[in-house]
Design a protein around this motif. Structure first.
Motif, PDB file in Angstrom:
ATOM      1  N   TYR A  74       0.836  -1.311  -0.124  1.00  0.00           N
ATOM      2  CA  TYR A  74      -0.028   0.046  -0.195  1.00  0.00           C
ATOM      3  C   TYR A  74       1.001   1.099   0.031  1.00  0.00           C
ATOM      4  N   TYR A  75       1.834   1.221   0.934  1.00  0.00           N
ATOM      5  CA  TYR A  75       2.581   2.497   0.726  1.00  0.00           C
ATOM      6  C   TYR A  75       3.649   2.534  -0.031  1.00  0.00           C
ATOM      7  N   ARG A  76       4.136   1.363  -0.835  1.00  0.00           N
ATOM      8  CA  ARG A  76       5.103   1.393  -1.957  1.00  0.00           C
ATOM      9  C   ARG A  76       5.151   2.572  -2.604  1.00  0.00           C
ATOM     10  N   GLY A  77       6.116   3.277  -3.051  1.00  0.00           N
ATOM     11  CA  GLY A  77       6.144   4.293  -3.581  1.00  0.00           C
ATOM     12  C   GLY A  77       5.472   5.514  -3.467  1.00  0.00           C
ATOM     13  N   ALA A  78       4.849   5.716  -2.013  1.00  0.00           N
ATOM     14  CA  ALA A  78       4.274   6.936  -1.616  1.00  0.00           C
ATOM     15  C   ALA A  78       5.316   7.873  -1.323  1.00  0.00           C
ATOM     16  N   ALA A  79       5.064   9.018  -1.895  1.00  0.00           N
ATOM     17  CA  ALA A  79       6.085  10.236  -1.471  1.00  0.00           C
ATOM     18  C   ALA A  79       5.382  10.958  -0.019  1.00  0.00           C
ATOM     19  N   VAL A  80       4.176  10.563   0.175  1.00  0.00           N
ATOM     20  CA  VAL A  80       3.722  11.133   1.714  1.00  0.00           C
ATOM     21  C   VAL A  80       2.941  10.063   2.199  1.00  0.00           C
ATOM     22  N   ALA A  81       3.106   9.981   3.679  1.00  0.00           N
ATOM     23  CA  ALA A  81       2.310   9.158   4.479  1.00  0.00           C
ATOM     24  C   ALA A  81       1.975  10.086   5.424  1.00  0.00           C
ATOM     25  N   VAL A  82       0.561   9.927   5.684  1.00  0.00           N
ATOM     26  CA  VAL A  82       0.072  10.652   6.844  1.00  0.00           C
ATOM     27  C   VAL A  82      -0.681   9.443   7.939  1.00  0.00           C
ATOM     28  N   VAL A  83       0.085   9.784   8.780  1.00  0.00           N
ATOM     29  CA  VAL A  83      -0.289   8.670   9.995  1.00  0.00           C
ATOM     30  C   VAL A  83      -1.094   9.447  11.061  1.00  0.00           C
ATOM     31  N   VAL A  84      -2.144   9.069  11.264  1.00  0.00           N
ATOM     32  CA  VAL A  84      -3.418   9.391  12.183  1.00  0.00           C
ATOM     33  C   VAL A  84      -3.626   8.656  13.220  1.00  0.00           C
ATOM     34  N   TYR A  85      -4.111   9.447  14.325  1.00  0.00           N
ATOM     35  CA  TYR A  85      -4.621   8.854  15.546  1.00  0.00           C
ATOM     36  C   TYR A  85      -5.690   9.916  16.106  1.00  0.00           C
ATOM     37  N   ASP A  86      -6.302   9.293  16.850  1.00  0.00           N
ATOM     38  CA  ASP A  86      -7.531   9.878  17.435  1.00  0.00           C
ATOM     39  C   ASP A  86      -7.095  10.567  18.738  1.00  0.00           C
ATOM     40  N   ILE A  87      -7.204  11.755  18.957  1.00  0.00           N
ATOM     41  CA  ILE A  87      -6.777  12.358  20.384  1.00  0.00           C
ATOM     42  C   ILE A  87      -7.547  11.982  21.619  1.00  0.00           C
ATOM     43  N   THR A  88      -8.568  11.195  21.301  1.00  0.00           N
ATOM     44  CA  THR A  88      -9.470  10.768  22.499  1.00  0.00           C
ATOM     45  C   THR A  88      -8.927   9.192  22.857  1.00  0.00           C
ATOM     46  N   SER A  89      -7.798   8.593  22.178  1.00  0.00           N
ATOM     47  CA  SER A  89      -7.526   7.192  22.273  1.00  0.00           C
ATOM     48  C   SER A  89      -6.033   6.876  21.983  1.00  0.00           C
ATOM     49  N   PRO A  90      -5.397   6.727  23.143  1.00  0.00           N
ATOM     50  CA  PRO A  90      -4.223   6.607  23.537  1.00  0.00           C
ATOM     51  C   PRO A  90      -3.791   5.192  22.603  1.00  0.00           C
ATOM     52  N   GLU A  91      -4.626   4.292  22.541  1.00  0.00           N
ATOM     53  CA  GLU A  91      -4.449   3.047  21.596  1.00  0.00           C
ATOM     54  C   GLU A  91      -4.051   3.440  20.359  1.00  0.00           C
ATOM     55  N   SER A  92      -4.895   4.437  19.809  1.00  0.00           N
ATOM     56  CA  SER A  92      -4.520   4.712  18.416  1.00  0.00           C
ATOM     57  C   SER A  92      -3.405   5.596  18.406  1.00  0.00           C
ATOM     58  N   PHE A  93      -2.821   6.241  19.517  1.00  0.00           N
ATOM     59  CA  PHE A  93      -1.484   7.010  19.607  1.00  0.00           C
ATOM     60  C   PHE A  93      -0.329   6.140  19.532  1.00  0.00           C
ATOM     61  N   ALA A  94      -0.449   4.910  20.267  1.00  0.00           N
ATOM     62  CA  ALA A  94       0.471   3.964  20.321  1.00  0.00           C
ATOM     63  C   ALA A  94       0.567   3.385  18.869  1.00  0.00           C
ATOM     64  N   LYS A  95      -0.454   3.022  18.141  1.00  0.00           N
ATOM     65  CA  LYS A  95      -0.468   2.262  16.828  1.00  0.00           C
ATOM     66  C   LYS A  95       0.091   3.418  15.982  1.00  0.00           C
ATOM     67  N   ALA A  96      -0.103   4.565  16.037  1.00  0.00           N
ATOM     68  CA  ALA A  96       0.356   5.677  15.130  1.00  0.00           C
ATOM     69  C   ALA A  96       1.958   5.575  15.314  1.00  0.00           C
ATOM     70  N   GLN A  97       2.652   5.258  16.453  1.00  0.00           N
ATOM     71  CA  GLN A  97       3.886   5.246  16.457  1.00  0.00           C
ATOM     72  C   GLN A  97       4.527   3.985  15.900  1.00  0.00           C
TER      73      GLN A  97
END
Ligand code: GDP
Ligand code: MG
Length: 178
Positions: free
Chosen positions: A81-104
């Protein structure tokens, strides 16, 4: 390299990564169509949406935005999916620490397997839900700084900082020389 690259009219592949439910599809639809639909279960599927923006120096940037749903569940497919991508936007939800861990986790993956000159943005979405916030703005800033990323908090719901996100990315793209 093959093909003519017009340095005034850039075309870039952009992928979104992050937990299911953080608002990736809503960010895309807000940016591309100016809409927010809280009820729709958006799955753009295999195709992509594109949106062109103009910068102050009259350069245009056409984003080809990949927002496939499956990457959240099938981590093994993510490199395709991210092969050849010039830009990656990594998104988390500020109400979800789990999603922040996943972003990392995604940031580390991109550092290992993404293009070496990929532009990465860290996005704390759902900034309108400040009363339910569980990830501080400083946590986001620190993570982004540590990893050489651009950081912004957005709300796809209110449109806050959505255009700014894509404008800042566009400014950070490496420019091919004429
Ligand atoms: P995805 O799985 O990451 O693509 O997430 P979606 O874009 O499908 O959004 C998941 C849910 O979060 C939906 O119910 C959206 O309405 C909601 N959502 C997305 N962005 C925001 C936002 O900025 N603020 C609020 N309050 N809800 C949002
Ligand atoms: Mg989605």
């Amino acid at each position: 390299g093959g093909g003519a690259v017009d340095p005034k009219n850039l075309k870039v592949k952009l992928v979104l990564l992050g937990d299911s439910g953080v608002g990736k599809s809503c960010i895309v639809l807000r940016f591309v169509r100016g809409q927010f639909d809280p009820t729709s279960k958006v799955t753009i599927g295999a195709s992509f949406l594109s949106q062109t923006i103009a910068l102050q120096d009259s350069t245009t940037v056409k984003f080809e935005i990949w927002d496939t749903a499956g990457q959240e569940r099938y981590a093994a497919l993510a490199p395709l999916y991210y092969r050849g991508a010039a830009v990656a936007v990594v998104v988390y939800d500020i109400t979800s620490p789990e999603s922040f861990a996943k972003a990392q986790y995604w940031v580390k993956e991109l550092q290992k397997h993404g293009s070496p000159d990929i532009v990465m943005a860290l996005v704390g979405n759902k900034a309108d839900l400040d009363e339910k916030r569980e990830v501080t703005t400083q946590d986001g800033i620190d993570c982004a700084e540590k990893n050489g990323m651009f950081f912004i908090e957005t709300s796809a719901k209110t449109a806050d900082n959505i255009n700014q996100l894509f404008e800042e990315i566009a400014k950070r793209l490496p420019r091919p020389s004429a």
